[in-house]
Design a protein around this motif. Structure first.
Motif, PDB file in Angstrom:
ATOM      1  N   GLY A  56       2.443   8.078 -45.162  1.00 18.91           N
ATOM      2  CA  GLY A  56       3.724   7.417 -44.471  1.00 18.91           C
ATOM      3  C   GLY A  56       3.394   7.429 -43.326  1.00 18.91           C
ATOM      4  O   GLY A  56       4.539   6.487 -42.647  1.00 18.91           O
ATOM      5  N   SER A  57       2.416   7.952 -42.373  1.00 14.30           N
ATOM      6  CA  SER A  57       2.623   7.774 -41.179  1.00 14.30           C
ATOM      7  C   SER A  57       1.328   7.082 -40.765  1.00 14.30           C
ATOM      8  O   SER A  57       0.102   7.212 -40.976  1.00 14.30           O
ATOM      9  N   TYR A  58       1.579   6.016 -39.899  1.00 11.98           N
ATOM     10  CA  TYR A  58       0.231   5.194 -39.334  1.00 11.98           C
ATOM     11  C   TYR A  58      -0.654   6.106 -38.503  1.00 11.98           C
ATOM     12  O   TYR A  58      -1.918   5.953 -38.757  1.00 11.98           O
ATOM     13  N   ASN A  59      -0.275   7.138 -37.729  1.00 13.45           N
ATOM     14  CA  ASN A  59      -1.294   8.045 -37.039  1.00 13.45           C
ATOM     15  C   ASN A  59      -1.909   8.895 -37.931  1.00 13.45           C
ATOM     16  O   ASN A  59      -3.247   9.343 -37.550  1.00 13.45           O
ATOM     17  N   LEU A  60      -1.050   9.531 -39.089  1.00 16.49           N
ATOM     18  CA  LEU A  60      -1.858  10.301 -39.974  1.00 16.49           C
ATOM     19  C   LEU A  60      -2.531   9.776 -40.704  1.00 16.49           C
ATOM     20  O   LEU A  60      -3.760  10.089 -41.262  1.00 16.49           O
ATOM     21  N   ALA A  61      -2.548   8.460 -41.168  1.00 12.32           N
ATOM     22  CA  ALA A  61      -3.197   7.454 -41.938  1.00 12.32           C
ATOM     23  C   ALA A  61      -4.558   7.202 -41.248  1.00 12.32           C
ATOM     24  O   ALA A  61      -5.793   7.254 -41.687  1.00 12.32           O
ATOM     25  N   LYS A  62      -4.725   7.038 -39.797  1.00 11.07           N
ATOM     26  CA  LYS A  62      -5.837   7.086 -39.086  1.00 11.07           C
ATOM     27  C   LYS A  62      -6.486   8.505 -39.055  1.00 11.07           C
ATOM     28  O   LYS A  62      -7.955   8.581 -39.376  1.00 11.07           O
TER      29      LYS A  62
END
Length: 804
Positions: A56-62
């Motif tokens: 659910g987090s853009y930066n965590l998805a990175k």
């Protein structure tokens, strides 16, 4: 064993091994990893080893995306078998809220570059013919997902690090930590003492103990987590290929093939168990420990897994794994400097360590080596928590996070667990007035006011409180509004060298006039944006600094650790001492004039200035500033005097239609004014020039931190401000910006401007797409909507309303 090292990493699980590998890759090879037993012997060895793209987090998805790129290559790099299975993954949606979450993630999949497609139930069954899709409306199919052997991955990273020159010592427990006046650390172990420039806590389930050795604490709670492995399933044995890893909110868990068997893991939401409970931490002797299974506790979810995959019910259980997994209150890892300590970092607190280990190691290594990472690290910074995040708070929040692992949270939804922690003295009066609060750095802050008893229905679309926020904005624009912003971080910086000190650590010059207010930005040594502060000069040797609530510990550390021995400067944290009441709107002067003898005219109290005045008989600091684009003052009394001040302002405002307003209204108005926000537009990813903030850099003053780096930095991007042709979905941040089939950038924040009737946004795009009038599409909930870059703020671009 060696007696010195540049970096000592404590803990030999996936997080510690990945950091060691990536530090060595960046040239920091004088690094030593110390493990009390064998590599992987904590949580890593018993992990399920799954690596999803969706989070659910853009930066965590990175972070996940980098892990999924690295792991398939590790065997070729190191020769260590990792058993990478590129199975892909499908997460199921059983209602519209889950589908809306998919659409949001689908948008940033285009930015990050992982392959994702939203598919219907028929296609789900084609890919996984064993699945029942009763109640399923869609699936998020990600083809780059996989799973691997956790021990193989960890050992491959360790081998790679050693091949580059890093060192590992096993069977050696760290027993103590002592910091020297030089800032170095003595790391005391069973085999001797190592002098380290930097220490990193990568101790997994033992992270709290290691933090406590250094004199601090961190909010980590260890939870029990089950998965089972079945006997071989004939249907798997009779087919080629492998089903994707399936994730299902109905099951509240995941299931996949494990060779020709099934692996099923569940996150039960009743009867949760803390490892080493109650409120315990593992004994140092605990190694490769599993707990007794509790099938009764997880049986409901196992039965649901069999409903989804009936073939699971045809075989027995071969193995049950119930091991400890560390969690933080918000489910995100702790990656960054420790609060209040020099040269002590955290690389721990991840409940999905295999999926996140590769990326966590990479980006934390960048931060340590260069001073910044290539992604926004704010949401992972351990200093996002303060002293309020004690053991009880951590436990309450972690139990919530665990049981909601497969529950979709929508924007606007917050749970009451562990709250409240920090409140202003207006909390109860505002609650009685209908305030709906959100939590930031432990503070309860009003988001909006429910005057008719309605509750917010969270979502990515405009929700049932859209009109409520519009009315709050209308009150501020046409009459006068009042807002409690006591959560601001507040510092007094005093002493003969206060001005020189602040000029040295910030890009802009401190205000020269008595009472002057300036907006300033500390930079990193790379010239990237570290933070943002509003500074008021109350005397030649007294500066009052304000920053975001969530930045309190970060900015405190920055100032305390930047002070040089010869500088005569005193820094005092006034956050809990002073409240903040904001009075905004065209009638703000009329209301305030009823309560003070101070000259509130433009000559007597100019815009962007501060004074100490008496209001309703209460002495306070008053700042004529406005974050909402209307005439206004911030009133900063003693926290104990805040209720009396509010009552007086409220009474004086009755003749002018005074109204309470909240942070939702603040966001819509700051978007109309084109004000950039720290953590969204102003991040460690960008320089001030790239953030389109060059007017807040004073290159004429003496050297400041990041000055030369700013001059030398490549000019890559621009933060632009614009309007999008939205229907009923406004920009929130991390939506893709598209031209044709190409993703050219991403939004950073946005919202609907009620005063101007426009949907507004900020975005980070290439320079050649940044000129006013440039157009591109923004991907909003599965639809491309045309956007245009604006040349000036949508509301009152010449600031006439604030100057009146």
């Amino acid at each position: 064993m060696q007696t010195s090292a540049r970096v000592v990493i404590i803990g030999g699980g996936i997080m510690g091994a990945s950091l060691l590998y990536h530090l060595a890759e960046l040239g920091w090879t004088d690094c030593l990893l110390i493990e009390k037993d064998e590599l992987t012997s904590g949580s890593t060895w018993h992990a399920a080893g799954q690596c999803p793209s969706i989070t659910g987090s853009y930066n965590l998805a990175k972070i996940h995306a980098y892990s999924n790129d690295l792991y398939p290559r590790l065997e070729g790099i190191t020769g260590q078998y990792v058993s990478w299975h590129k199975s892909g993954g499908i997460r199921l949606a059983t209602n519209e809220r889950e589908l809306a979450w998919f659409k949001q993630i689908h948008g940033y999949s285009k930015i990050i570059g992982f392959d994702m497609e939203i598919i219907d139930p028929e296609e789900i069954r084609r890919i996984n013919p064993f699945l029942t899709t009763d109640g399923v409306i869609a699936g998020a199919h990600t083809t780059g997902d996989g799973h691997a052997d956790p021990a193989g991955l960890c050992n491959a990273l360790a081998i790679g690090a050693k091949n580059m020159g890093a060192k590992i010592v096993r069977q050696n427990r760290v027993t103590g930590l002592t910091q020297l006046p030089s800032g170095e650390w003595d790391v005391i172990t069973e085999k001797g003492t190592v002098r380290a420039e930097i220490v990193v806590n990568a101790a997994g389930c033992y992270a709290r103990q290691v933090a406590q050795m250094a004199g601090i604490d961190i909010p980590v709670t260890n939870m029990e987590h089950h998965y089972i492995v079945t006997d071989p399933i004939p249907a798997f044995a009779d087919r080629e290929g492998e089903i994707p890893v399936m994730r299902c909110p109905y099951v509240s868990g995941y299931f996949r093939q494990e060779q020709k068997s099934a692996l099923i893991g569940v996150y039960e939401n009743i009867g949760l168990a803390e490892a080493w409970a109650p409120k315990g931490m593992p004994e140092w002797e605990s190694t490769s420990e599993l707990f007794g299974d509790d099938l009764d506790r997880i049986s409901k979810w196992l039965e649901r897994a069999i409903e989804r995959m009936p073939i699971f019910g045809e075989v027995g259980i071969r193995r049950i794994v119930n091991g400890a997994i560390p969690h933080t209150p918000d489910g995100g890892p702790l990656l960054g400097p420790a609060a209040g300590l020099r040269n002590f970092w955290h690389c721990c607190g991840t409940s999905f360590g295999i999926a996140q280990g590769g990326g966590a190691g990479k980006y934390l290594a960048q931060w340590m080596v260069y001073g910044d990472a290539d992604i926004n690290m704010t949401e992972f910074d351990p200093r996002r928590y303060g002293p309020y995040a004690d053991e009880d708070y951590s436990r309450d929040k972690v139990f919530l996070d665990y049981r909601m692992t497969f529950t979709t949270r929508l924007p606007g939804e917050e749970e009451p667990d562990g709250r409240p922690q920090k409140t202003s003295t207006l909390y109860e009066p505002l609650k009685a007035a209908g305030a709906v609060f959100g939590e930031t750095y432990g503070w309860e802050r009003p988001k909006w006011f429910s005057l008719d008893g309605r509750e917010e229905e969270g979502g990515y679309h405009r929700t049932n409180i859209f009109d409520v926020v519009a009315k709050e904005v209308e009150a501020v624009a046409d009459r006068v509004g009042v807002l409690d912003l006591s959560g601001f971080a507040k510092y007094d910086v005093t002493g003969p060298d206060a001005e020189a000190f602040l000029n040295r650590i910030c890009a802009n010059r401190m205000p020269k006039k008595l009472g002057g207010i300036g907006l300033v930005h500390p930079l990193s040594r790379q010239g990237r944006i570290y933070g943002e502060m509003t500074v008021t000069r109350f005397a030649d040797d007294h500066f009052y600094c304000l920053s975001a609530a969530a930045a309190e510990q970060r900015d405190w550390d920055l100032m305390m650790q930047s002070k040089l021995p010869h500088e005569d400067v005193t820094i005092t944290n006034r956050t809990m001492d002073l409240g903040v009441l904001v009075l905004s709107g065209p009638r703000a002067r009329d209301v305030l004039a009823k309560l003070t003898d101070a000259d509130l005219s433009n000559d007597g109290f100019r815009w962007l200035s501060g004074q100490v005045i008496s209001v309703a008989g209460i002495s306070m600091r008053a700042l004529r500033v406005s974050y909402v684009g209307e005439l206004g003052w911030e009133l900063h009394p003693a926290m104990a005097d805040l209720p009396a001040l509010y009552d007086a302002v409220w009474k004086a405002g009755q003749d002018y239609g005074i109204a309470n307003y909240g942070l939702y209204a603040v966001n819509t108005m700051r978007m109309e004014k084109g004000y950039k926000a720290w953590g969204s537009e102003l991040t460690n990813e960008l320089t001030m020039v790239e953030a389109d903030m060059p007017r807040f850099i004073n290159f004429n003053k003496d050297d400041f931190i990041g000055k030369q780096a700013t001059l030398d930095a490549p000019d890559r991007f621009r933060i632009v401000y614009g309007q999008v042709d939205a229907a009923n979905v406004d920009v929130r941040g991390a939506e893709a910006c598209l031209i044709g089939d190409s993703c050219i950038g991403l939004t950073t924040s946005g919202g609907y401007g009620h005063r101007v009737g426009k949907s507004l946004f900020f975005a980070c795009v290439p320079i050649d797409q940044s000129a006013p009038g440039s157009t591109f599409d923004i991907y909003l909930q599965g639809e491309r909507r045309q956007a245009v870059v604006l040349a000036e703020p949508a509301y009152d671009p010449d600031n006439s309303k604030m100057r009146v």
